[in-house]
Design an enzyme around this catalytic site. Sequence first.
Site, PDB file in Angstrom:
ATOM      1  N   HIS A  51      -8.240  -4.579  -0.770  1.00 25.18           N
ATOM      2  CA  HIS A  51      -6.933  -3.985  -0.449  1.00 25.18           C
ATOM      3  C   HIS A  51      -6.116  -4.871   0.506  1.00 25.18           C
ATOM      4  O   HIS A  51      -4.898  -4.788   0.534  1.00 25.18           O
ATOM      5  CB  HIS A  51      -7.162  -2.596   0.164  1.00 25.18           C
ATOM      6  CG  HIS A  51      -5.968  -1.695   0.073  1.00 25.18           C
ATOM      7  ND1 HIS A  51      -5.395  -1.314  -1.127  1.00 25.18           N
ATOM      8  CD2 HIS A  51      -5.211  -1.113   1.044  1.00 25.18           C
ATOM      9  CE1 HIS A  51      -4.350  -0.523  -0.888  1.00 25.18           C
ATOM     10  NE2 HIS A  51      -4.219  -0.396   0.419  1.00 25.18           N
ATOM     11  N   ASP A  72     -10.249  -3.967  -5.280  1.00 24.85           N
ATOM     12  CA  ASP A  72      -9.604  -2.999  -4.384  1.00 24.85           C
ATOM     13  C   ASP A  72     -10.153  -1.599  -4.660  1.00 24.85           C
ATOM     14  O   ASP A  72      -9.981  -1.071  -5.761  1.00 24.85           O
ATOM     15  CB  ASP A  72      -8.078  -3.043  -4.630  1.00 24.85           C
ATOM     16  CG  ASP A  72      -7.305  -2.245  -3.596  1.00 24.85           C
ATOM     17  OD1 ASP A  72      -7.875  -1.319  -3.003  1.00 24.85           O
ATOM     18  OD2 ASP A  72      -6.115  -2.545  -3.405  1.00 24.85           O
ATOM     19  N   SER A 122       0.833  -1.204   0.000  1.00 25.99           N
ATOM     20  CA  SER A 122       0.000   0.000   0.000  1.00 25.99           C
ATOM     21  C   SER A 122       0.869   1.256   0.000  1.00 25.99           C
ATOM     22  O   SER A 122       1.575   1.506  -0.976  1.00 25.99           O
ATOM     23  CB  SER A 122      -0.949  -0.088   1.212  1.00 25.99           C
ATOM     24  OG  SER A 122      -1.915   0.914   1.165  1.00 25.99           O
TER      25      SER A 122
HETATM   26  C1  MLT Z   1      -1.417   6.006  -0.017  1.00 23.90           C
HETATM   27  O1  MLT Z   1      -1.789   7.008   0.543  1.00 23.90           O
HETATM   28  O2  MLT Z   1      -0.220   5.716  -0.203  1.00 23.90           O
HETATM   29  C2  MLT Z   1      -2.477   5.096  -0.523  1.00 23.90           C
HETATM   30  O3  MLT Z   1      -3.704   5.733  -0.464  1.00 23.90           O
HETATM   31  C3  MLT Z   1      -2.520   3.833   0.236  1.00 23.90           C
HETATM   32  C4  MLT Z   1      -2.800   4.059   1.677  1.00 23.90           C
HETATM   33  O4  MLT Z   1      -3.967   4.109   2.067  1.00 23.90           O
HETATM   34  O5  MLT Z   1      -1.867   4.217   2.431  1.00 23.90           O
END
Ligand code: MLT
Length: 219
Positions: free
Chosen positions: A191, A160, A110
């Site tokens: 996710h 996702d 992520s």
């Molecule tokens: C991010 O902010 O890098 C993406 O949205 C993934 C997350 O939720 O961290």
Amino acid sequence: MSEGSLTFIHQHVPGKGKAAKTTLLMLHGTGGNENDLLDLGRTLLPGATMLSPRGKVLENGMPRFFRRLAEGVFDVDDLQRRTYELADFVRDACEAYSLDAHQMVAVGYSNGANIAASTLLLRPEALDAAILFRPMVPFVPDQLPDLSEKRILVAAGRHDPVANPAETRHLMELFSTAGAAVQVHWHDGGHELGDEDISAAQNWLSTIAGTVDPKRRDR
Ligand code: MLT
């Protein structure tokens, strides 16, 4: 460069046996820390060396690797600056811990996958390969780097809502156009990671990790 002067709070786990040549750069998701992905790393490649930094940005107390303006909307200036900072940390850690800079495999989830993708685009020399679990397109560079020596596995979720399939395809297209050898594993979930993501990453890693020199595989 000594261990004490490294600029990220981090874990360094020395490796064992043949797999120790490979260093897994473990990059956690939002709200994680340097300890979160160590078990995942041990599962993916037992005996591998691990380097696991903690993201320096705090969002409501949750560590991240770069700032965002809203869900899925990145502060690109901050992202790029922090990508350089992370790549410098990796370079310095290679010196401090005598790691092989040519066997550095990022494993990001992520937010960690997003900074790993950004590193491939801005500082590709920092990484040999990458496993990106649920990544997004960090930004679209004006000019793509040469990624022809890089191997990348993208593990995406068909459902996702954060890193959606269109985003995954766009990222894969950027990497392929830059010359990388990119593979995708589609998981039938969202996710969160599933067991199949882990097995796909294990299989992929066993073909590329230090125990196998990819340039010799076909000889
Ligand atoms: C991010 O902010 O890098 C993406 O949205 C993934 C997350 O939720 O961290």
